[in-house]
Enzyme design. Structure first.
Site, mmCIF file in Angstrom:
data_model
loop_
_atom_site.group_PDB
_atom_site.id
_atom_site.type_symbol
_atom_site.label_atom_id
_atom_site.label_comp_id
_atom_site.label_asym_id
_atom_site.label_seq_id
_atom_site.Cartn_x
_atom_site.Cartn_y
_atom_site.Cartn_z
ATOM 1 N N ALA A 124 0.806 -1.220 0.000
ATOM 2 C CA ALA A 124 0.000 0.000 0.000
ATOM 3 C C ALA A 124 0.843 1.275 0.000
ATOM 4 O O ALA A 124 0.319 2.353 0.271
ATOM 5 C CB ALA A 124 -0.924 -0.021 1.218
ATOM 6 N N ASN A 192 1.952 -3.664 7.862
ATOM 7 C CA ASN A 192 2.900 -4.607 7.245
ATOM 8 C C ASN A 192 3.917 -3.837 6.413
ATOM 9 O O ASN A 192 5.062 -4.246 6.261
ATOM 10 C CB ASN A 192 2.148 -5.601 6.353
ATOM 11 C CG ASN A 192 1.436 -6.670 7.161
ATOM 12 O OD1 ASN A 192 2.042 -7.634 7.594
ATOM 13 N ND2 ASN A 192 0.156 -6.474 7.395
ATOM 14 N N HIS A 221 -0.413 6.837 3.912
ATOM 15 C CA HIS A 221 0.939 6.437 4.313
ATOM 16 C C HIS A 221 1.919 7.478 3.786
ATOM 17 O O HIS A 221 1.988 7.709 2.568
ATOM 18 C CB HIS A 221 1.322 5.075 3.721
ATOM 19 C CG HIS A 221 0.443 3.951 4.153
ATOM 20 N ND1 HIS A 221 0.429 3.451 5.439
ATOM 21 C CD2 HIS A 221 -0.464 3.217 3.476
ATOM 22 C CE1 HIS A 221 -0.437 2.466 5.533
ATOM 23 N NE2 HIS A 221 -0.997 2.305 4.355
HETATM 24 N N1 LIG Z 1 1.899 -5.709 2.409
HETATM 25 C C1 LIG Z 1 0.913 -4.823 2.432
HETATM 26 O O1 LIG Z 1 1.050 -3.684 1.978
HETATM 27 C C2 LIG Z 1 -0.396 -5.190 3.008
HETATM 28 C C3 LIG Z 1 -0.559 -6.375 3.644
HETATM 29 N N2 LIG Z 1 -1.764 -6.711 4.161
HETATM 30 C C4 LIG Z 1 -1.857 -8.005 4.822
HETATM 31 O O2 LIG Z 1 -2.171 -8.996 3.840
HETATM 32 C C5 LIG Z 1 -2.945 -10.037 4.450
HETATM 33 C C6 LIG Z 1 -4.248 -10.216 3.680
HETATM 34 O O3 LIG Z 1 -4.977 -9.015 3.749
HETATM 35 P P1 LIG Z 1 -6.547 -8.979 3.505
HETATM 36 O O4 LIG Z 1 -6.896 -9.794 2.327
HETATM 37 O O5 LIG Z 1 -6.962 -7.583 3.579
HETATM 38 O O6 LIG Z 1 -7.051 -9.737 4.821
HETATM 39 P P2 LIG Z 1 -8.495 -10.367 5.060
HETATM 40 O O7 LIG Z 1 -8.630 -10.498 6.535
HETATM 41 O O8 LIG Z 1 -9.522 -9.625 4.305
HETATM 42 O O9 LIG Z 1 -8.367 -11.810 4.397
HETATM 43 C C7 LIG Z 1 -7.510 -12.799 4.892
HETATM 44 C C8 LIG Z 1 -8.207 -14.144 4.720
HETATM 45 O O10 LIG Z 1 -7.296 -15.179 5.083
HETATM 46 C C9 LIG Z 1 -7.909 -15.996 6.090
HETATM 47 N N3 LIG Z 1 -6.852 -16.522 6.946
HETATM 48 C C10 LIG Z 1 -6.291 -15.958 8.044
HETATM 49 N N4 LIG Z 1 -5.335 -16.759 8.536
HETATM 50 C C11 LIG Z 1 -5.289 -17.853 7.747
HETATM 51 C C12 LIG Z 1 -4.506 -19.039 7.739
HETATM 52 N N5 LIG Z 1 -3.599 -19.283 8.695
HETATM 53 N N6 LIG Z 1 -4.709 -19.949 6.759
HETATM 54 C C13 LIG Z 1 -5.652 -19.751 5.821
HETATM 55 N N7 LIG Z 1 -6.439 -18.637 5.780
HETATM 56 C C14 LIG Z 1 -6.250 -17.709 6.724
HETATM 57 C C15 LIG Z 1 -8.873 -15.069 6.794
HETATM 58 O O11 LIG Z 1 -9.878 -15.768 7.463
HETATM 59 P P3 LIG Z 1 -10.562 -15.091 8.783
HETATM 60 O O12 LIG Z 1 -11.029 -13.738 8.375
HETATM 61 O O13 LIG Z 1 -11.674 -16.060 9.067
HETATM 62 O O14 LIG Z 1 -9.498 -15.029 9.816
HETATM 63 C C16 LIG Z 1 -9.432 -14.286 5.610
HETATM 64 O O15 LIG Z 1 -10.439 -14.998 4.934
HETATM 65 C C17 LIG Z 1 -3.167 -9.599 5.900
HETATM 66 O O16 LIG Z 1 -2.194 -10.171 6.744
HETATM 67 C C18 LIG Z 1 -2.969 -8.098 5.843
HETATM 68 O O17 LIG Z 1 -2.598 -7.541 7.079
HETATM 69 C C19 LIG Z 1 -2.852 -5.909 4.008
HETATM 70 C C20 LIG Z 1 -2.719 -4.709 3.381
HETATM 71 C C21 LIG Z 1 -1.483 -4.229 2.882
HETATM 72 O O1 LIG Z 2 -3.337 -1.490 3.262
HETATM 73 C C1 LIG Z 2 -2.738 -0.651 3.945
HETATM 74 O O2 LIG Z 2 -3.033 0.553 3.988
HETATM 75 C C2 LIG Z 2 -1.537 -1.064 4.723
HETATM 76 C C3 LIG Z 2 -1.786 -2.193 5.583
HETATM 77 O O3 LIG Z 2 -2.880 -2.502 5.975
HETATM 78 C C4 LIG Z 2 -0.609 -2.959 6.002
HETATM 79 O O4 LIG Z 2 0.518 -2.607 5.604
HETATM 80 O O5 LIG Z 2 -0.790 -3.928 6.737
#
Ligand SMILES: NC(=O)C1=CN([C@@H]2O[C@H](COP(=O)(O)OP(=O)(O)OC[C@H]3O[C@@H](n4cnc5c(N)ncnc54)[C@H](OP(=O)(O)O)[C@@H]3O)[C@@H](O)[C@H]2O)C=CC1
Ligand SMILES: O=C([O-])CC(=O)C(=O)O
Length: 270
Positions: A124, A192, A221
């Site tokens: 992001a 993250n 950000h």
């Molecule tokens: N690098 C970056 O810039 C960013 C990273 N992220 C990260 O990316 C990841 C995905 O984000 P996002 O799609 O928004 O998250 P969501 O919560 O919308 O989706 C994650 C999905 O994965 C499931 N899940 C959680 N843990 C596990 C596991 N151990 N095995 C299988 N499935 C699992 C969740 O289920 P349930 O909801 O039932 O727990 C949910 O359905 C998150 O960790 C988030 O913090 C997000 C934004 C930016």
């Molecule tokens: O999507 C964003 O704005 C950033 C975020 O959640 C992350 O880095 O975990």
């Protein structure tokens, strides 16, 4: 043969990746999906034109060329070990997990010994291109200032542990200041990107500040980097994902773009 992608995590980011493959935005095949909630995986499959299969992690890894982790920081160790030990390529979205430097080194060594690769999308934020270039010289300082609406911060361990009353805020309020490693533990679903900056800067300390602002509608950000090259400042005002306000839409687009860059013969940018 199209690239076979296996998706772990069918939430906000996972669904966008699946949609992009389904509609041909990425020239790849979504070979399997998994989620710890089977209903979430099945609902995603149902929404796609080209149906795929729900698999457990072992089967998903076996079928895939690239495993995409879009689940949670907790999911990263098992997904990374399974994918890399099988020689599969891996994309990690829950980058905060890699602030555990033992895990980071294990993943790096597994990738090396199995001739594999790990992709960490920009997520992001903007500015990673310049940060990567700057790292070839000396970096003096990296600062990340993240501002989100309270709805995107609710439930974070730091908020719960410190009993921060997000509903009492009337304007932008700094609620956290600390290192990248502290930040990703305090806000595992919010910053993250702090770990991404930390790793891209060569494990250089990042000062992370988190603000809550009840009047903001974007996930903002701001990144400031100073070093031998000079100084840059970037600001992204992200549209939050409607499905998960913690997550910015740009993060999903960045995962899609990284997948495209794997299959495209021309790579642009640092
Ligand atoms: N690098 C970056 O810039 C960013 C990273 N992220 C990260 O990316 C990841 C995905 O984000 P996002 O799609 O928004 O998250 P969501 O919560 O919308 O989706 C994650 C999905 O994965 C499931 N899940 C959680 N843990 C596990 C596991 N151990 N095995 C299988 N499935 C699992 C969740 O289920 P349930 O909801 O039932 O727990 C949910 O359905 C998150 O960790 C988030 O913090 C997000 C934004 C930016
Ligand atoms: O999507 C964003 O704005 C950033 C975020 O959640 C992350 O880095 O975990």
């Amino acid at each position: 043969m199209p690239l076979k992608v296996g998706l772990v995590g069918c939430g906000a980011i996972g669904a966008e990746i699946a949609k992009a493959i389904d509609s041909g935005v990425v020239d790849a095949e979504l070979i399997a999906v998994c989620d710890h909630n089977p209903q979430t995986a099945l609902a995603l499959i149902e929404s796609l034109q080209h149906k795929t299969k729900k698999a457990d992690l072992a089967e998903l890894v076996r079928l895939s060329d690239v495993v995409v982790e879009a689940a949670s920081q907790k999911a990263v160790p098992a997904v990374a070990r399974a994918a890399l030990a099988a020689g599969k390529r891996l994309m990690i979205m829950s980058v905060g997990a890699l602030a555990d430097m033992d895990l980071f080194r294990e993943i790096k060594s597994l990738a090396k010994s199995h001739c594999s690769q790990v992709y960490i999308p920009s997520g992001a934020i903007s500015g990673l291109d310049a940060l990567k270039s700057a790292r070839a010289g000396r970096i003096e300082r990296v600062t990340l200032t993240t501002t989100k609406n309270p709805s995107g911060l609710r439930g974070a361990p730091y908020i719960m542990e410190n009993r921060i009353d997000l509903d009492s805020l009337s304007g932008p309020t700094q609620i956290f200041s600390g290192s990248a490693i502290e930040a990703v533990r305090a806000f595992p679903a919010n910053v993250n990107v702090a770990a991404t900056l930390y790793l891209a800067a060569g494990e250089k300390e990042v000062l992370v500040k988190v603000f809550a602002d009840p009047n903001i509608r974007v996930n903002r950000h701001e990144i400031e980097v100073e070093g031998d090259f000079g100084r840059f400042f970037t600001r992204v005002e992200n549209v939050p994902s409607p499905r998960n306000p913690k997550t910015s839409y740009l993060a999903a687009l960045s995962a899609i773009s990284t997948l495209r860059s794997i299959v495209e013969p021309i790579k642009i940018g640092t």
